[in-house]
Design a protein around this motif. Structure first.
Motif, PDB file in Angstrom:
ATOM      1  N   GLY A  98      44.294  63.132  -7.091  1.00 25.27           N
ATOM      2  CA  GLY A  98      45.131  63.042  -8.277  1.00 25.27           C
ATOM      3  C   GLY A  98      46.588  63.336  -7.968  1.00 25.27           C
ATOM      4  O   GLY A  98      46.920  63.937  -6.941  1.00 25.27           O
ATOM      5  N   ALA A  99      47.458  62.929  -8.880  1.00 28.59           N
ATOM      6  CA  ALA A  99      48.891  63.083  -8.638  1.00 28.59           C
ATOM      7  C   ALA A  99      49.299  64.549  -8.520  1.00 28.59           C
ATOM      8  O   ALA A  99      50.072  64.923  -7.630  1.00 28.59           O
ATOM      9  N   GLU A 100      48.803  65.415  -9.417  1.00 28.47           N
ATOM     10  CA  GLU A 100      49.156  66.831  -9.343  1.00 28.47           C
ATOM     11  C   GLU A 100      48.661  67.443  -8.041  1.00 28.47           C
ATOM     12  O   GLU A 100      49.381  68.237  -7.402  1.00 28.47           O
ATOM     13  N   ALA A 101      47.452  67.062  -7.629  1.00 28.72           N
ATOM     14  CA  ALA A 101      46.909  67.582  -6.370  1.00 28.72           C
ATOM     15  C   ALA A 101      47.735  67.109  -5.185  1.00 28.72           C
ATOM     16  O   ALA A 101      47.937  67.852  -4.217  1.00 28.72           O
ATOM     17  N   PHE A 102      48.240  65.872  -5.255  1.00 34.15           N
ATOM     18  CA  PHE A 102      49.069  65.360  -4.164  1.00 34.15           C
ATOM     19  C   PHE A 102      50.343  66.199  -4.014  1.00 34.15           C
ATOM     20  O   PHE A 102      50.740  66.548  -2.901  1.00 34.15           O
ATOM     21  N   VAL A 103      50.959  66.529  -5.132  1.00 27.70           N
ATOM     22  CA  VAL A 103      52.170  67.354  -5.064  1.00 27.70           C
ATOM     23  C   VAL A 103      51.849  68.715  -4.467  1.00 27.70           C
ATOM     24  O   VAL A 103      52.568  69.215  -3.588  1.00 27.70           O
ATOM     25  N   GLU A 104      50.753  69.326  -4.919  1.00 23.99           N
ATOM     26  CA  GLU A 104      50.397  70.671  -4.456  1.00 23.99           C
ATOM     27  C   GLU A 104      49.912  70.669  -3.007  1.00 23.99           C
ATOM     28  O   GLU A 104      50.418  71.430  -2.167  1.00 23.99           O
ATOM     29  N   GLU A 105      48.915  69.822  -2.716  1.00 21.42           N
ATOM     30  CA  GLU A 105      48.257  69.894  -1.411  1.00 21.42           C
ATOM     31  C   GLU A 105      49.084  69.256  -0.295  1.00 21.42           C
ATOM     32  O   GLU A 105      49.125  69.783   0.825  1.00 21.42           O
ATOM     33  N   VAL A 106      49.712  68.128  -0.591  1.00 26.54           N
ATOM     34  CA  VAL A 106      50.420  67.387   0.463  1.00 26.54           C
ATOM     35  C   VAL A 106      51.890  67.780   0.530  1.00 26.54           C
ATOM     36  O   VAL A 106      52.385  68.221   1.573  1.00 26.54           O
ATOM     37  N   LEU A 107      52.588  67.646  -0.600  1.00 25.01           N
ATOM     38  CA  LEU A 107      54.029  67.857  -0.565  1.00 25.01           C
ATOM     39  C   LEU A 107      54.405  69.335  -0.450  1.00 25.01           C
ATOM     40  O   LEU A 107      55.333  69.688   0.291  1.00 25.01           O
ATOM     41  N   ALA A 139      57.307  69.118  -9.209  1.00 26.58           N
ATOM     42  CA  ALA A 139      58.180  69.603  -8.139  1.00 26.58           C
ATOM     43  C   ALA A 139      58.983  70.813  -8.612  1.00 26.58           C
ATOM     44  O   ALA A 139      59.126  71.809  -7.891  1.00 26.58           O
ATOM     45  N   GLU A 140      59.514  70.731  -9.849  1.00 26.55           N
ATOM     46  CA  GLU A 140      60.317  71.842 -10.371  1.00 26.55           C
ATOM     47  C   GLU A 140      59.503  73.126 -10.441  1.00 26.55           C
ATOM     48  O   GLU A 140      60.018  74.219 -10.151  1.00 26.55           O
ATOM     49  N   ARG A 141      58.232  73.016 -10.803  1.00 30.69           N
ATOM     50  CA  ARG A 141      57.367  74.198 -10.879  1.00 30.69           C
ATOM     51  C   ARG A 141      57.241  74.893  -9.532  1.00 30.69           C
ATOM     52  O   ARG A 141      56.981  76.098  -9.463  1.00 30.69           O
ATOM     53  N   ARG A 142      57.416  74.128  -8.459  1.00 30.56           N
ATOM     54  CA  ARG A 142      57.237  74.681  -7.113  1.00 30.56           C
ATOM     55  C   ARG A 142      58.565  74.896  -6.390  1.00 30.56           C
ATOM     56  O   ARG A 142      58.595  75.152  -5.199  1.00 30.56           O
ATOM     57  N   GLY A 143      59.665  74.757  -7.122  1.00 27.81           N
ATOM     58  CA  GLY A 143      60.965  74.995  -6.524  1.00 27.81           C
ATOM     59  C   GLY A 143      61.419  73.908  -5.576  1.00 27.81           C
ATOM     60  O   GLY A 143      62.257  74.149  -4.694  1.00 27.81           O
ATOM     61  N   ILE A 144      60.895  72.699  -5.772  1.00 29.54           N
ATOM     62  CA  ILE A 144      61.264  71.560  -4.924  1.00 29.54           C
ATOM     63  C   ILE A 144      62.249  70.692  -5.696  1.00 29.54           C
ATOM     64  O   ILE A 144      61.998  70.330  -6.847  1.00 29.54           O
ATOM     65  N   GLY A 145      63.363  70.350  -5.079  1.00 25.13           N
ATOM     66  CA  GLY A 145      64.340  69.483  -5.720  1.00 25.13           C
ATOM     67  C   GLY A 145      63.889  68.032  -5.711  1.00 25.13           C
ATOM     68  O   GLY A 145      63.018  67.628  -4.939  1.00 25.13           O
TER      69      GLY A 145
END
Length: 304
Positions: A98-107, A139-145
């Motif tokens: 899923g998209a949210e998992a991609f941001v968390e696990e990969v990015l 991304a903002e939730r994780r401090g990523i620009g």
């Protein structure tokens, strides 16, 4: 090049990252790369892409469509300033993520991205369920620009890999080159042919197209990049040699002007500059020989 997001070396983490399939690394992709670097010039510049292209995973029966197979893509990304290329293997696992998992696990956890850049139409995750709005929020939730880059356009519309493919298939390599920012190149290993070109007085180096998209069949003015980096002018034919009974696969045959040597088994790059004429059938070898001579004259005129 990094293939496993779960095992990224420390030196390859914490980059500013351009996202996308990036097939062709055209001027639109380079705008995303410049935006990633411009937002965080203090960080190493990276690109995250997928191999194989997701389309090849979901539609394996499609004919080859790639502008830049993986080695050529990575070389173009390095030329554009990338210090790191994340070429993630696209298979069942990534397709189902899923998209949210991609941001968390990969990015976030995987590559430790500090900043991201993408086009306004970037979509990702299972069934392309993630868009730029979701990416911005997660991304903002994780401090990523995040920098979202508008499309590069001209009088004909938006620059895209699809448009470049269409121009190549229609016989306009110069239009493709304008969008790419460089001539389009087919790279491959020189293979043995039937030596007919030598008999006709026009020896050729033969390449199979492999996973490259097939451009319009016919004759082109080209330049050839030799293994030592030297660039030589020439004339090439893309086709299946109908005069000789036809080939099961499309091949590229290139005659190098004013050059002699043995290229068998070596990799060369053939850059298409101008389409000269469509593939044709001739009455016999003498007629074919005369046509090749005229093709060579025209190619020299174009390239000079």
């Amino acid at each position: 090049m990094v293939h496993d997001w779960r095992d990224v070396p420390a030196a390859a983490r914490g980059a500013t990252v351009a996202l996308g399939n990036l097939d062709g690394v055209h001027i639109g992709h380079r705008a995303v790369l410049r935006a990633a670097h411009g937002a965080r010039p203090d960080l190493p510049l990276a690109a995250l892409t997928f191999e194989p292209h997701p389309r090849e995973h979901f539609r394996p029966e499609d004919p080859p469509f790639r502008l830049t197979p993986q080695p050529a893509k990575c070389a173009a990304l390095r030329d554009a300033g990338c210090r790191v290329v994340y070429a993630l293997p696209f298979g069942a696992e990534l397709a189902a993520m899923g998209a949210e998992a991609f941001v968390e696990e990969v990015l976030h956890r995987g590559i430790g991205a500090r900043h991201l850049a993408c086009g306004a139409d970037f979509a990702f995750g299972h069934r392309r369920g993630g868009n730029v709005a979701l990416l911005s929020r997660e991304a903002e939730r994780r401090g990523i620009g995040l920098t979202v880059v508008p499309p590069v356009t001209d009088a004909e519309g938006t620059v895209s890999s699809t448009r470049i493919r269409r121009n190549l298939q229609d016989g306009y390599p110069e239009r493709a080159a304008a969008d790419l920012g460089r001539p389009w190149e087919i790279r491959g290993e020189v293979v043995h042919g039937d030596k007919l070109g030598r008999v006709l007085g026009w020896p050729t180096a033969n390449l199979w197209l492999g996973r490259h998209i097939e451009p319009a069949r016919g004759v082109y003015a080209v330049t050839v990049v030799l293994p030592d980096g030297t660039e030589v002018k020439g004339v090439a034919n893309v086709g299946r040699r109908p005069t000789l009974g036809g080939d099961p696969q499309t091949r590229l045959e290139v005659h190098l002007f004013d050059w002699q040597g043995d290229l068998y088994g070596q990799e060369i790059g053939v850059r298409l500059h101008q389409f000269l004429r469509p593939d044709a059938t001739f009455a016999g070898l003498e007629e074919l020989k005369d046509a090749i001579a005229e093709d060579a004259r025209q190619a020299r005129r174009v390239l000079d």
